[in-house]
Write a protein that holds these residues in place. Structure first.
Motif, PDB file in Angstrom:
ATOM      1  N   SER A  21       0.948  -1.301   0.099  1.00 29.09           N
ATOM      2  CA  SER A  21       0.013  -0.041  -0.154  1.00 29.09           C
ATOM      3  C   SER A  21       1.012   1.225  -0.027  1.00 29.09           C
ATOM      4  O   SER A  21       2.037   1.055   0.692  1.00 29.09           O
ATOM      5  CB  SER A  21      -1.009  -0.072   1.245  1.00 29.09           C
ATOM      6  OG  SER A  21      -1.761  -1.194   1.405  1.00 29.09           O
ATOM      7  N   ALA A  23       0.050   5.395   0.647  1.00 26.16           N
ATOM      8  CA  ALA A  23      -0.771   6.502   0.819  1.00 26.16           C
ATOM      9  C   ALA A  23       0.008   8.105   0.494  1.00 26.16           C
ATOM     10  O   ALA A  23       1.058   7.998   1.259  1.00 26.16           O
ATOM     11  CB  ALA A  23      -1.500   6.501   2.290  1.00 26.16           C
ATOM     12  N   ARG A  71      -6.277   1.551  -7.371  1.00 24.59           N
ATOM     13  CA  ARG A  71      -6.230   2.878  -6.281  1.00 24.59           C
ATOM     14  C   ARG A  71      -7.516   3.047  -5.814  1.00 24.59           C
ATOM     15  O   ARG A  71      -8.524   2.941  -6.312  1.00 24.59           O
ATOM     16  CB  ARG A  71      -5.454   3.914  -7.140  1.00 24.59           C
ATOM     17  CG  ARG A  71      -6.517   4.188  -8.309  1.00 24.59           C
ATOM     18  CD  ARG A  71      -5.621   5.261  -9.134  1.00 24.59           C
ATOM     19  NE  ARG A  71      -5.516   6.675  -8.672  1.00 24.59           N
ATOM     20  CZ  ARG A  71      -4.819   7.579  -9.502  1.00 24.59           C
ATOM     21  NH1 ARG A  71      -4.325   7.406 -10.484  1.00 24.59           N
ATOM     22  NH2 ARG A  71      -4.852   8.787  -8.751  1.00 24.59           N
ATOM     23  N   LYS A  75      -8.876   8.246  -1.092  1.00 28.03           N
ATOM     24  CA  LYS A  75      -7.940   8.056  -0.024  1.00 28.03           C
ATOM     25  C   LYS A  75      -6.362   8.372  -0.620  1.00 28.03           C
ATOM     26  O   LYS A  75      -5.286   8.089   0.083  1.00 28.03           O
ATOM     27  CB  LYS A  75      -7.923   6.723   0.638  1.00 28.03           C
ATOM     28  CG  LYS A  75      -9.024   6.379   1.414  1.00 28.03           C
ATOM     29  CD  LYS A  75      -8.858   4.909   1.734  1.00 28.03           C
ATOM     30  CE  LYS A  75     -10.185   4.534   2.552  1.00 28.03           C
ATOM     31  NZ  LYS A  75     -10.258   3.177   3.121  1.00 28.03           N
ATOM     32  N   THR A  77      -4.507   6.678  -2.414  1.00 27.74           N
ATOM     33  CA  THR A  77      -3.758   5.424  -2.026  1.00 27.74           C
ATOM     34  C   THR A  77      -3.681   4.560  -3.217  1.00 27.74           C
ATOM     35  O   THR A  77      -4.666   4.231  -3.974  1.00 27.74           O
ATOM     36  CB  THR A  77      -4.451   4.739  -0.850  1.00 27.74           C
ATOM     37  OG1 THR A  77      -4.357   5.442   0.146  1.00 27.74           O
ATOM     38  CG2 THR A  77      -3.576   3.484  -0.650  1.00 27.74           C
TER      39      THR A  77
END
Length: 121
Positions: A21, A23, A71, A75, A77
């Motif tokens: 992940s 962010a 994605r 967020k 992310t």
């Protein structure tokens, strides 16, 4: 100030799975293309996968059919689901994003700090 924070790396056996992940946070106006790159010891950094806000993902031939990039725009992310991992996937994985901030007209490339992925029995 913009930051990309990665998570999810680690040690996995061949054939296993990992999910990375990344962010983006900070003073952000828009996030355009996001992607993952990797660098193995003694090798150049190479593209793994990229994804634009509304376009189809793009993958390196070496990971097609095994890795999936996605994605969450709300967020900021990006994720990388890695299945059927092989020892040759061992590398430091870096997140990349093209981000526009309130102080700039165009987008700038930002990089995460990298996360180690090791595939070994």
């Amino acid at each position: 100030q913009v930051q990309l924070v990665e998570s999810g790396g680690g040690l996995v056996q061949p054939g296993g799975s990992l999910r990375l992940s990344c962010a983006a946070s900070g003073s952000i106006s828009s996030v355009y293309t996001m992607g993952w790159y990797r660098q193995a010891p003694g090798k150049q950094r190479e593209l793994v996968a990229t994804i634009a806000r509304t376009a189809r993902p793009n993958y390196a031939d070496s990971v097609k059919g095994r890795f999936t990039i996605s994605r969450d725009n709300a967020k900021n992310t990006v994720y990388l689901q890695m299945n059927s991992l092989k020892p040759e996937d061992t590398a430091v994985y870096y997140c990349n994003a093209m981000i526009q901030t309130p102080s700039n007209i165009g987008a700038t490339a930002y990089w995460g700090q990298g996360t180690q992925v090791t595939v070994s029995s």
